[in-house]
Design a protein around this motif. Structure first.
Motif: not given
Length: 566
Positions: A367-372, A378-383
């Motif tokens: 489940i990839l949750e990201y905010e760009s 800037k990108t914040e990406l959580d796996y």
């Protein structure tokens, strides 16, 4: 070429493929799928501009969003909640400024502006304000006004900021253009280059060198037109050899032409501008950086439709399976999230939906949750990984999660999905409970669930008796609760701080020494299960420590303590 089979690749590209199918499905067109991807048809691409705008205008309907907020806040204000007038005035001013910019000479636009002015001037509620608000809502639902305002929000908030910057019609210079004009820009920049690349390869395969040269003279595809000079006097066979030897292939589709670079304007959450990616280009020349074809670029432009976008965060589910399975998993997530379900509820539903496949195939669901933010670069990406073990936890013990406060529950689940030990989060919550004299009961359920998660992670060869394991933990809680009743809450809180520090520093000796002294001074019998803090045969130190501390600072007759369900 009339169609092309496209296989799945990196998750961002797969998200684009899901978005492409979702857009066309919504438009009433069926995209053929294969085990490993989709088939892109020319007839579908011809209708994609209409489908693309139709999809986003329906999904991001600004008039509906504004109506929902305005009615809710107006209702609260009528009930005497004065703070809501500030929200109403701010939202109405925003609508006023946007309508004035594009529709100040339009009859419906003027009606909106007049009624907003009347409404905002009023400091106390009167019945006539109901009518003014209805006129505003009626006006913003006017098709031309809603289309314009919705499209600008889609471009500014979603396409520009989250995904692409300002390529093609997304550029602010096109905001005043009509919907049809923007569709035509989209067609020219994204659809026609695909057709030109397909036609060129068709001509080469048919041995038609003359039509190849004619196409290169006519095309507005700047990168493709770079072949004019090398193809000037070559035969079709020589053109084919030249492409194989001198032209980069698409990195995502294996199409023989890769004239575009995977840069910020293609997918900004993962890409860099060529200027900032010199070390990643061939010989640091700044020209060739992860080449892609026009079709790959187009599919990536569909990626916002492939994600579930919630509060500016994009979520995509990826796993090793057939394309149809990945599409359905994301459809399920999208549908559930669209019903305003919380993150944890969607995860529980997704786990239930995927349980059979996960148990049979032992797959991990990413489940990839990201905010760009394109402007901030800037990108914040959580796996996050939904493993078969976690699916068991969510399936068998879902009710236990509901005893955890909603904000803590979502964070707790995210730690589980990221494979981060929740003991540190539990300690943080415990410290907050001690400091603010809050109920510690939810900590017990976190502790039980953490213990279950560790058991399931060991695999099926270690079967777990859930009731027995849970009883161990409740014995600790109840024993500490008896100590608290004997020494008083204030003294218990002081001891709890010391014990918590010992647990966090993994200092078993200090923890056991403190506890034994407390039992001796209280003239209470210490339960044998506390020795697990040293031996860790059935319970690890953090489980023992957190359960006992939670009982030590517990409140009398806490709701749910004796009535919970597994």
């Amino acid at each position: 070429m009339e169609q092309m089979e496209v296989h799945m690749n990196e998750w961002a590209f797969n998200q684009g493929m899901v978005g492409y199918k979702r857009i066309l499905d919504y438009f009433g067109l069926t995209v053929p799928t294969t085990a490993n991807g989709i088939i892109v048809k020319k007839e579908h691409l011809e209708q994609l501009p209409d489908a693309y705008f139709t999809y986003f205008l329906a999904k991001m309907n600004v008039a509906k969003q504004n109506e929902r907020s305005l009615r809710s806040w107006h209702s609260q204000w009528k009930k005497g909640k004065k703070d809501y007038k500030k929200y109403l005035n701010n939202r109405l001013k925003d609508i006023h400024d946007k309508v004035k910019k594009y529709f100040k000479d339009d009859e419906n636009g003027q009606m909106i502006l007049e009624n907003i002015k009347r409404y905002r001037k009023k400091r106390t509620y009167t019945e006539e304000m109901d009518h003014w608000l209805e006129k505003v809502i009626q006006g913003i639902h006017t098709e031309t006004i809603n289309e314009k305002l919705t499209m600008n929000v889609i471009k500014t908030v979603y396409l520009q900021k989250l995904y692409f910057g300002q390529p093609s019609f997304v550029n602010v210079v096109h905001n005043a253009k009509t919907l049809e004009e923007q569709k035509e820009i989209f067609r020219k920049d994204y659809i026609q280059p695909v057709f030109d690349e397909w036609r060129l390869m068709d001509y080469i395969h048919r041995g038609d060198a003359d039509n190849c040269r004619a196409l290169l003279q006519q095309t507005e595809h700047k990168q493709l037109s770079s072949l004019k000079r090398p193809f000037n006097k070559r035969t079709a066979e020589e053109m084919k050899d030249y492409i194989e030897e001198e032209v980069l292939k698409c990195s995502l589709t294996d199409f023989p032409l890769g004239f575009y670079a995977f840069e910020e304007s293609v997918f900004s959450p993962l890409a860099l501008s060529l200027k900032n990616a010199l070390n990643s280009t061939w010989n640091s020349e700044g020209r060739n950086f992860f080449p892609i074809s026009a079709l790959a670029k187009l599919l990536l432009f569909c990626s916002p439709a492939g994600a579930t976008i919630h509060r500016r965060k994009s979520i995509f589910v990826q796993f090793d399976g057939r394309f149809d399975e990945i599409y359905q998993a994301n459809e399920h997530y999208y549908t559930e999230a669209d019903r305003d379900k919380s993150f944890d509820e969607v995860i529980f539903d997704l786990a239930r939906e995927q349980k059979l496949r996960a148990d049979m195939l032992q797959k991990n669901y990413f489940i990839l949750e990201y905010e760009s933010d394109y402007n901030a670069k800037k990108t914040e990406l959580d796996y996050m990984v939904l493993t078969p073990n976690l699916i068991q936890l969510f399936q068998k013990h879902r009710k236990l999660f509901h005893y955890i406060h909603s904000q803590n529950r979502s964070q707790f689940i995210k730690f589980l999905l990221k494979n981060i030990d929740t003991k540190h989060f539990i300690s943080h919550i415990l410290r907050d409970k001690i400091k603010n004299n809050y109920s510690s009961l939810e900590v017990m359920f976190m502790t039980i669930l953490r213990h279950y998660a560790k058991f399931y992670a060991r695999g099926d060869e270690y079967p777990m008796n859930a009731d027995k394991q849970q009883n161990y933990i409740w014995v600790l809680y109840k024993s500490a609760e008896a100590v608290r009743a004997k020494i008083g809450l204030k003294k218990a809180q002081g001891i709890a701080y010391r014990l918590l520090n010992a647990v966090q520093s993994d200092n078993k000796n200090t923890f056991m020494d403190t506890i034994m002294r407390v039992y001796v001074s209280s003239e209470l019998e210490m339960p044998p299960v506390l020795l697990e803090a040293l031996h860790e045969n059935n319970l690890d130190f953090a489980t023992v420590g957190n359960a006992w501390i939670a009982g030590l600072i517990s409140k009398q007759n806490e709701e749910g303590e004796d009535s919970y369900e597994q």
